[in-house]
Write an enzyme that holds these catalytic residues in place. Structure first.
Site, PDB file in Angstrom:
ATOM      1  N   MET A  33       2.456  -9.982  -3.813  1.00 35.48           N
ATOM      2  CA  MET A  33       3.948  -9.235  -4.045  1.00 35.48           C
ATOM      3  C   MET A  33       3.775  -7.856  -3.419  1.00 35.48           C
ATOM      4  O   MET A  33       4.662  -6.924  -3.496  1.00 35.48           O
ATOM      5  CB  MET A  33       4.465  -9.217  -5.164  1.00 35.48           C
ATOM      6  CG  MET A  33       4.893 -10.728  -5.635  1.00 35.48           C
ATOM      7  SD  MET A  33       6.237 -11.004  -6.855  1.00 35.48           S
ATOM      8  CE  MET A  33       5.605 -10.104  -8.316  1.00 35.48           C
ATOM      9  N   GLY A  34       2.360  -7.305  -2.956  1.00 37.12           N
ATOM     10  CA  GLY A  34       2.420  -6.173  -2.232  1.00 37.12           C
ATOM     11  C   GLY A  34       1.871  -5.151  -3.486  1.00 37.12           C
ATOM     12  O   GLY A  34       1.543  -5.235  -4.282  1.00 37.12           O
ATOM     13  N   TYR A  35       2.128  -3.947  -2.833  1.00 38.92           N
ATOM     14  CA  TYR A  35       1.540  -2.718  -3.849  1.00 38.92           C
ATOM     15  C   TYR A  35       0.138  -2.948  -4.369  1.00 38.92           C
ATOM     16  O   TYR A  35      -0.268  -2.908  -5.331  1.00 38.92           O
ATOM     17  CB  TYR A  35       2.491  -2.398  -5.096  1.00 38.92           C
ATOM     18  CG  TYR A  35       2.830  -0.932  -5.318  1.00 38.92           C
ATOM     19  CD1 TYR A  35       3.453  -0.063  -4.342  1.00 38.92           C
ATOM     20  CD2 TYR A  35       1.993  -0.474  -6.238  1.00 38.92           C
ATOM     21  CE1 TYR A  35       3.233   1.207  -4.629  1.00 38.92           C
ATOM     22  CE2 TYR A  35       2.152   1.100  -6.585  1.00 38.92           C
ATOM     23  CZ  TYR A  35       2.753   1.813  -5.515  1.00 38.92           C
ATOM     24  OH  TYR A  35       2.917   3.258  -5.931  1.00 38.92           O
ATOM     25  N   HIS A  37      -3.733  -3.162  -4.901  1.00 37.07           N
ATOM     26  CA  HIS A  37      -4.869  -2.561  -5.293  1.00 37.07           C
ATOM     27  C   HIS A  37      -6.188  -3.221  -5.377  1.00 37.07           C
ATOM     28  O   HIS A  37      -6.306  -4.384  -4.742  1.00 37.07           O
ATOM     29  CB  HIS A  37      -4.544  -2.101  -6.834  1.00 37.07           C
ATOM     30  CG  HIS A  37      -3.908  -3.789  -7.611  1.00 37.07           C
ATOM     31  ND1 HIS A  37      -5.053  -4.421  -8.092  1.00 37.07           N
ATOM     32  CD2 HIS A  37      -2.847  -3.778  -8.171  1.00 37.07           C
ATOM     33  CE1 HIS A  37      -4.330  -5.491  -8.766  1.00 37.07           C
ATOM     34  NE2 HIS A  37      -2.962  -5.116  -8.805  1.00 37.07           N
ATOM     35  N   HIS A  40      -6.158  -7.277  -5.866  1.00 34.37           N
ATOM     36  CA  HIS A  40      -5.876  -7.986  -4.591  1.00 34.37           C
ATOM     37  C   HIS A  40      -6.787  -7.703  -3.471  1.00 34.37           C
ATOM     38  O   HIS A  40      -7.220  -8.788  -2.803  1.00 34.37           O
ATOM     39  CB  HIS A  40      -4.395  -7.407  -3.743  1.00 34.37           C
ATOM     40  CG  HIS A  40      -3.572  -7.211  -4.886  1.00 34.37           C
ATOM     41  ND1 HIS A  40      -3.071  -6.143  -5.492  1.00 34.37           N
ATOM     42  CD2 HIS A  40      -2.665  -8.284  -5.256  1.00 34.37           C
ATOM     43  CE1 HIS A  40      -1.915  -6.530  -6.185  1.00 34.37           C
ATOM     44  NE2 HIS A  40      -1.337  -7.769  -5.935  1.00 34.37           N
ATOM     45  N   GLN A  64      11.636 -15.986  -8.265  1.00 36.16           N
ATOM     46  CA  GLN A  64      10.415 -15.920  -9.611  1.00 36.16           C
ATOM     47  C   GLN A  64      10.683 -15.034 -10.530  1.00 36.16           C
ATOM     48  O   GLN A  64      10.145 -14.870 -11.462  1.00 36.16           O
ATOM     49  CB  GLN A  64       9.131 -15.922  -9.194  1.00 36.16           C
ATOM     50  CG  GLN A  64       8.509 -14.484  -8.628  1.00 36.16           C
ATOM     51  CD  GLN A  64       7.319 -14.822  -7.832  1.00 36.16           C
ATOM     52  OE1 GLN A  64       7.167 -15.358  -6.918  1.00 36.16           O
ATOM     53  NE2 GLN A  64       6.127 -14.147  -8.460  1.00 36.16           N
ATOM     54  N   GLY A 150      -5.803 -14.807  -8.559  1.00 28.80           N
ATOM     55  CA  GLY A 150      -6.490 -13.871  -9.737  1.00 28.80           C
ATOM     56  C   GLY A 150      -6.426 -14.672 -10.898  1.00 28.80           C
ATOM     57  O   GLY A 150      -5.426 -15.232 -11.406  1.00 28.80           O
ATOM     58  N   LYS A 152      -6.149 -12.961 -13.373  1.00 32.72           N
ATOM     59  CA  LYS A 152      -5.241 -12.332 -14.392  1.00 32.72           C
ATOM     60  C   LYS A 152      -3.877 -12.771 -14.440  1.00 32.72           C
ATOM     61  O   LYS A 152      -3.471 -12.831 -15.687  1.00 32.72           O
ATOM     62  CB  LYS A 152      -4.795 -10.846 -13.334  1.00 32.72           C
ATOM     63  CG  LYS A 152      -3.530 -10.071 -13.569  1.00 32.72           C
ATOM     64  CD  LYS A 152      -3.809  -9.311 -14.655  1.00 32.72           C
ATOM     65  CE  LYS A 152      -2.610  -8.260 -15.040  1.00 32.72           C
ATOM     66  NZ  LYS A 152      -1.389  -8.397 -14.413  1.00 32.72           N
TER      67      LYS A 152
HETATM   68  P1  AMP Z   1       0.925 -10.154  -7.316  1.00 33.25           P
HETATM   69  O1  AMP Z   1       0.923  -9.387  -6.172  1.00 33.25           O
HETATM   70  O2  AMP Z   1       0.744  -9.538  -8.806  1.00 33.25           O
HETATM   71  O3  AMP Z   1       1.689 -11.270  -7.415  1.00 33.25           O
HETATM   72  O4  AMP Z   1      -0.794 -10.679  -7.396  1.00 33.25           O
HETATM   73  C1  AMP Z   1      -1.184 -11.262  -6.015  1.00 33.25           C
HETATM   74  C2  AMP Z   1      -2.574 -11.985  -6.485  1.00 33.25           C
HETATM   75  O5  AMP Z   1      -3.373 -11.148  -6.968  1.00 33.25           O
HETATM   76  C3  AMP Z   1      -2.332 -13.114  -7.713  1.00 33.25           C
HETATM   77  O6  AMP Z   1      -3.120 -14.222  -7.284  1.00 33.25           O
HETATM   78  C4  AMP Z   1      -3.067 -12.582  -8.892  1.00 33.25           C
HETATM   79  O7  AMP Z   1      -3.573 -12.882  -9.949  1.00 33.25           O
HETATM   80  C5  AMP Z   1      -3.867 -11.366  -8.009  1.00 33.25           C
HETATM   81  N1  AMP Z   1      -4.096 -10.175  -8.815  1.00 33.25           N
HETATM   82  C6  AMP Z   1      -3.439  -9.428  -9.493  1.00 33.25           C
HETATM   83  N2  AMP Z   1      -3.877  -8.394 -10.093  1.00 33.25           N
HETATM   84  C7  AMP Z   1      -5.423  -8.966 -10.259  1.00 33.25           C
HETATM   85  C8  AMP Z   1      -6.343  -8.155 -10.915  1.00 33.25           C
HETATM   86  N3  AMP Z   1      -6.577  -6.980 -11.653  1.00 33.25           N
HETATM   87  N4  AMP Z   1      -7.600  -8.674 -10.756  1.00 33.25           N
HETATM   88  C9  AMP Z   1      -7.594  -9.864  -9.929  1.00 33.25           C
HETATM   89  N5  AMP Z   1      -6.696 -10.583  -9.322  1.00 33.25           N
HETATM   90  C10 AMP Z   1      -5.505  -9.988  -9.681  1.00 33.25           C
END
Ligand code: AMP
Length: 286
Positions: A33-35, A37, A40, A64, A150, A152
């Protein structure tokens, strides 16, 4: 720029994918979903190691988010995201508009029973339907050989793995370890919501999980004892409010009175208005 491509529209994406497929290249995919770190980026790096081409999607999927959740406030910075993608080895960033992904009369969903009822599904009842639907759409567009998620978001990883298997998607789902800040806080785009005081308070999640893991390693087998221990540990922090603290089987996410095998120990905690999640997977000794 070393030639990383950006596709804003579905047709642009399909053209590039068709070209790569024609060359017989293996495609790895990282939905986000961007932003972005380091969390990702660790997924993108792993995908770059294991595939010929890496596609990253950046799309804040409204479907979602619940009506009172943070869709509007969710942090966005696409230029910065492109830099992070390129740095980590992505070949293509897919960044569609809402209109590109959802026709006005869209009525088809991918949903799941069982795995999506507990943990985050309790307070976020429509969340996983939105996740399964967008991930299926993205899988159909990108046609990856492997997709990276992740740990996470452990429940999401379990849900997507099961969905890919149940629906014969023929995509290898790869789970990657949680990337943390130096002090233990799991990296998250939502950490940007935290004030300095809340950022300090947020440490209680990883600290409590670490202590719970030690307790389990010292021989505690009762799921209830661990759940109560976590709740109490977290609520010593005045800014923290527990949404859930659970120990369930991994990856079936089933409750068990006495823990055995691989267990997911997971928490969701409000720090002020920000809802944070964290977890640890423990292998229970015989
Ligand atoms: P999001 O942008 O939050 O939807 O996350 C995109 C992907 O990055 C998902 O598969 C998350 O589980 C993974 N992700 C987000 N934060 C972390 C983290 N701290 N460590 C590992 N994977 C992460």
């Amino acid at each position: 720029m070393m030639g990383m491509k950006v596709a804003k529209h579905v047709d642009q994406l399909r053209d590039i994918i068709r070209f790569w497929r024609g060359q017989g290249l293996k495609i790895g995919f990282v939905p986000t979903m961007g932003y972005l770190h380091e969390g990702h980026q660790s997924l993108i790096r792993r995908a770059a190691e294991e595939n010929d081409k890496v596609v990253v999607s950046v799309f804040v999927n409204q479907m979602q988010f619940g009506p009172n959740e943070d869709f509007d406030a969710y942090p966005r910075d696409f230029d910065r995201d492109c830099q992070k993608c390129e740095e980590a080895g992505a070949d293509l960033v897919f960044h569609p508009d809402n209109e590109d992904m959802y026709e006005e009369d869209f009525i088809t969903y991918v949903d799941m029973t069982g795995l999506t009822q507990g943990l985050c599904g309790k307070t976020r009842p429509i969340h996983f339907r939105g996740v399964c639907t967008i991930v299926t759409k993205l899988f159909n567009l990108v046609t990856p050989d492997r997709a990276y998620f992740g740990q996470k978001d452990a429940q999401q990883l379990a849900v997507i793995t099961r969905m890919a298997r149940d629906l014969n998607m023929n995509i290898e789902i790869i789970g990657c370890p949680i990337v943390r800040e130096d002090d233990g806080l799991a990296k998250s785009s939502r950490n940007t919501y935290l004030s300095a005081e809340e950022r300090e308070a947020a440490l209680v999640l990883s600290k409590a999980l670490r202590a719970a893991k030690e307790k389990i390693e010292a021989g505690e087998k009762s799921a209830e004892v661990i759940q109560n221990f976590l709740k109490e540990a977290i609520e010593t922090e005045p800014l923290a409010k527990v949404d859930y603290a659970s120990a369930v089987t991994w990856p079936a996410l089933e409750e068990k009175e006495y823990m055995e095998g691989e267990m997911l120990v997971a928490v969701a905690v409000y720090i002020g208005k920000t809802r944070l999640i964290d977890n640890v997977i423990v292998d229970i000794a015989e």
